[in-house]
Design a protein around this motif. Sequence first.
Motif, mmCIF file in Angstrom:
data_model
loop_
_atom_site.group_PDB
_atom_site.id
_atom_site.type_symbol
_atom_site.label_atom_id
_atom_site.label_comp_id
_atom_site.label_asym_id
_atom_site.label_seq_id
_atom_site.Cartn_x
_atom_site.Cartn_y
_atom_site.Cartn_z
ATOM 1 N N ALA A 238 30.214 18.871 6.464
ATOM 2 C CA ALA A 238 29.865 17.449 6.547
ATOM 3 C C ALA A 238 30.869 16.700 7.401
ATOM 4 C CB ALA A 238 29.847 16.848 5.138
ATOM 5 N N GLY A 239 30.413 15.557 7.918
ATOM 6 C CA GLY A 239 31.301 14.675 8.677
ATOM 7 C C GLY A 239 31.442 15.106 10.123
ATOM 8 N N PRO A 240 32.294 14.393 10.844
ATOM 9 C CA PRO A 240 32.487 14.720 12.264
ATOM 10 C C PRO A 240 33.601 15.761 12.414
ATOM 11 C CG PRO A 240 33.780 12.806 11.702
ATOM 12 C CD PRO A 240 33.114 13.259 10.410
ATOM 13 N N THR A 241 33.750 16.314 13.578
ATOM 14 C CA THR A 241 35.009 16.999 13.875
ATOM 15 C C THR A 241 35.818 16.072 14.776
ATOM 16 O OG1 THR A 241 34.159 18.176 15.812
ATOM 17 C CG2 THR A 241 34.012 19.302 13.677
ATOM 18 N N PHE A 242 37.100 16.329 14.838
ATOM 19 C CA PHE A 242 38.015 15.535 15.666
ATOM 20 C C PHE A 242 38.730 16.509 16.583
ATOM 21 C CE2 PHE A 242 42.144 13.749 16.639
ATOM 22 C CZ PHE A 242 41.860 12.422 16.930
ATOM 23 N N GLU A 243 38.465 16.361 17.878
ATOM 24 C CA GLU A 243 39.030 17.304 18.857
ATOM 25 C C GLU A 243 40.187 16.621 19.576
ATOM 26 O OE1 GLU A 243 37.705 20.255 18.663
ATOM 27 O OE2 GLU A 243 36.042 19.596 17.394
ATOM 28 N N PRO A 244 41.414 17.089 19.353
ATOM 29 C CA PRO A 244 42.571 16.375 19.912
ATOM 30 C C PRO A 244 42.631 16.442 21.444
ATOM 31 C CG PRO A 244 43.265 18.412 18.847
ATOM 32 C CD PRO A 244 41.800 18.266 18.570
ATOM 33 N N ILE A 245 43.120 15.328 22.017
ATOM 34 C CA ILE A 245 43.415 15.286 23.456
ATOM 35 C C ILE A 245 44.934 15.441 23.625
ATOM 36 C CG2 ILE A 245 43.459 13.764 25.493
ATOM 37 C CD1 ILE A 245 40.906 12.417 24.346
ATOM 38 N N ARG B 258 30.205 9.598 15.453
ATOM 39 C CA ARG B 258 29.979 8.536 14.467
ATOM 40 C C ARG B 258 29.590 9.037 13.078
ATOM 41 N NH1 ARG B 258 29.621 3.625 16.870
ATOM 42 N NH2 ARG B 258 29.227 3.555 19.102
ATOM 43 N N SER B 259 29.626 10.328 12.816
ATOM 44 C CA SER B 259 29.207 10.815 11.493
ATOM 45 C C SER B 259 30.151 10.296 10.397
ATOM 46 C CB SER B 259 29.200 12.350 11.476
ATOM 47 O OG SER B 259 29.017 12.810 10.153
ATOM 48 N N SER B 260 29.559 9.761 9.337
ATOM 49 C CA SER B 260 30.352 9.237 8.208
ATOM 50 C C SER B 260 30.522 10.287 7.113
ATOM 51 C CB SER B 260 29.626 8.045 7.599
ATOM 52 O OG SER B 260 28.362 8.488 7.060
ATOM 53 N N GLY B 261 29.731 11.371 7.180
ATOM 54 C CA GLY B 261 29.764 12.390 6.134
ATOM 55 C C GLY B 261 28.814 12.105 4.973
ATOM 56 N N LYS B 262 28.171 10.913 4.981
ATOM 57 C CA LYS B 262 27.368 10.536 3.800
ATOM 58 C C LYS B 262 26.255 11.538 3.509
ATOM 59 C CE LYS B 262 28.084 5.531 3.913
ATOM 60 N NZ LYS B 262 27.473 4.230 4.202
ATOM 61 N N GLN B 263 25.541 11.975 4.574
ATOM 62 C CA GLN B 263 24.422 12.889 4.332
ATOM 63 C C GLN B 263 24.912 14.243 3.798
ATOM 64 O OE1 GLN B 263 20.637 12.351 4.779
ATOM 65 N NE2 GLN B 263 21.393 13.698 3.181
ATOM 66 N N ILE C 169 33.053 21.765 3.258
ATOM 67 C CA ILE C 169 34.025 21.781 4.360
ATOM 68 C C ILE C 169 33.822 20.456 5.096
ATOM 69 C CG2 ILE C 169 34.910 23.115 6.311
ATOM 70 C CD1 ILE C 169 34.531 25.017 3.998
ATOM 71 N N SER C 170 34.835 19.611 5.026
ATOM 72 C CA SER C 170 34.644 18.244 5.504
ATOM 73 C C SER C 170 35.569 17.896 6.656
ATOM 74 C CB SER C 170 34.898 17.273 4.341
ATOM 75 O OG SER C 170 34.877 15.946 4.812
ATOM 76 N N GLY C 171 34.979 17.278 7.681
ATOM 77 C CA GLY C 171 35.765 16.648 8.737
ATOM 78 C C GLY C 171 36.324 15.349 8.196
ATOM 79 N N PRO C 172 37.094 14.607 9.039
ATOM 80 C CA PRO C 172 37.747 13.390 8.534
ATOM 81 C C PRO C 172 36.747 12.285 8.200
ATOM 82 C CG PRO C 172 38.348 13.857 10.843
ATOM 83 C CD PRO C 172 37.444 14.948 10.421
ATOM 84 N N VAL C 173 36.635 11.959 6.922
ATOM 85 C CA VAL C 173 35.740 10.876 6.468
ATOM 86 C C VAL C 173 36.449 10.119 5.355
ATOM 87 C CG1 VAL C 173 33.599 12.136 6.995
ATOM 88 C CG2 VAL C 173 34.595 12.327 4.720
ATOM 89 N N ALA C 174 35.882 8.979 4.986
ATOM 90 C CA ALA C 174 36.498 8.167 3.925
ATOM 91 C C ALA C 174 35.638 8.217 2.667
ATOM 92 C CB ALA C 174 36.656 6.731 4.420
ATOM 93 N N LEU C 175 35.351 9.406 2.186
ATOM 94 C CA LEU C 175 34.494 9.547 0.998
ATOM 95 C C LEU C 175 35.231 10.351 -0.061
ATOM 96 C CD1 LEU C 175 31.130 10.569 2.737
ATOM 97 C CD2 LEU C 175 31.721 8.314 1.851
ATOM 98 N N ASP C 176 34.915 10.056 -1.339
ATOM 99 C CA ASP C 176 35.472 10.871 -2.430
ATOM 100 C C ASP C 176 34.665 12.155 -2.529
ATOM 101 O OD1 ASP C 176 37.334 8.982 -3.130
ATOM 102 O OD2 ASP C 176 35.957 7.943 -4.492
#
Length: 411
Positions: free
Chosen positions: A208-215, A224-229, A247-254
Amino acid sequence: MTAPSLSSALAGRKVLLIIGGGIAAYKALEVIRLLSKAGAETMAVLTKAGAEFVTPMSLAALTGHPVRQDLFMPDDETAMGHIELSRWADLVVVAPATAGLIAKAANGMADDLASTTLLATDKKVLLAPAMNVRMWLHPAVQANVARLKGFDGYQGMAVVGPDDGVMACGEFGPGRMAEPPVILDAIARLLAGQDGRPLTGRTAVVTAGPTFEPIDPVRGLTNRSSGKQGYAVAAALAELGAQVTLISGPVALDAPVGVTRVWVEAATEMKAAVDAALPADIAVMSAAVADWRVDGVASGKIKKAPGGPPSLALIENPDILAGVSAPGPRRPKLVVGFAAETSDLAANARAKLSRKGCDWIVGNDVSDEVFGSDGNAVTLFTRNGDEPWPRQSKTQVARKLAQRIADHFKA
Ligand code: PMT
């Protein structure tokens, strides 16, 4: 009587029996005897009031284990503390469940071993209430029981009984604890996943959620995925009894109750975490994984230079869904992918279904209010056809999908 098809659900299973203070406590001894006869193992937690009605000695003799009575017993806490105790069990049964124990559980009170265990457990709980008829019919008790049955997003507690009849206090009406064979039957049904928890015993991996690919150390590419779904899918599968690793990307969910969450950032980390979580029966890949990452992440912050902005060279990320779907002994029995499209939903989703080799694809048109919102309109693409589901909450989409998954395994 326990139906023959259900009796096998008890063999080798572990039941934690919490015995509250009431005259019906003597029936708990018979419940233990029946469980043991069916091949289940029992450990007992005896409340202070419960010890007025049955002795620790009888419980220890019947269960073959020391009886737990106190939250603060150093020997017990080092051998198996209240957390381990609640995790040890496949099912927690409270018999008799007194008005006091029910009230504590409904209000999150934890002031002794029984109530603390009920709050700490990640397992289904079965209550066998027993109390005076007027107490049982009191709106406060009824409200507490209703609350325990239906905590939103929580695996609500199951209730067996009480029965109608003449009570020890001489009054007549509902309040007598269910008879031991009836309690045994309810335990077997829960363990067999026949009480609305058809995925009991199944394991699931959800992304769930987005991935964050460092520069560089301070910047990155994401979406823009929030992870809600994806979180809703993890919660819905857990509600049906599955053991879920999210397995979660960075989101603001419990993390949903009862779900094990693993945090990741980049797609390569997500792939490693998914691989580590396999084998599993079910995989639902709802994360919005970046297709590309930056080739050669800068070790220091890239400075603004007179020559203009830097060029970023991108390389392709591994396709996690395609990897999980590839044939092999670790392939989950059911692999569900998502497809986020802004045009030609059906054609693109179908193409992904065959290219990635998954079993189902949940396609959503993300050009309109999907990322971050609470609602979603999706189409389920399978090899048997397309099924559009009208816009509804992400929780409803998730519950419908989890039920379809359960039906698939039933079939
Ligand atoms: O998080 P929300 O705000 O609630 O929004 C929900 C959602 C829109 C993110 C979700 O419903 C959704 O559609 N998720 C999939 C997003 C996506 O990445 O779709 P895709 O069409 O690019 O990828 C198709 C499938 O391949 C997905 O299952 C994806 O997880 C997977 N994939 C993609 C690329 C990659 N490198 N590896 C993958 O596993």
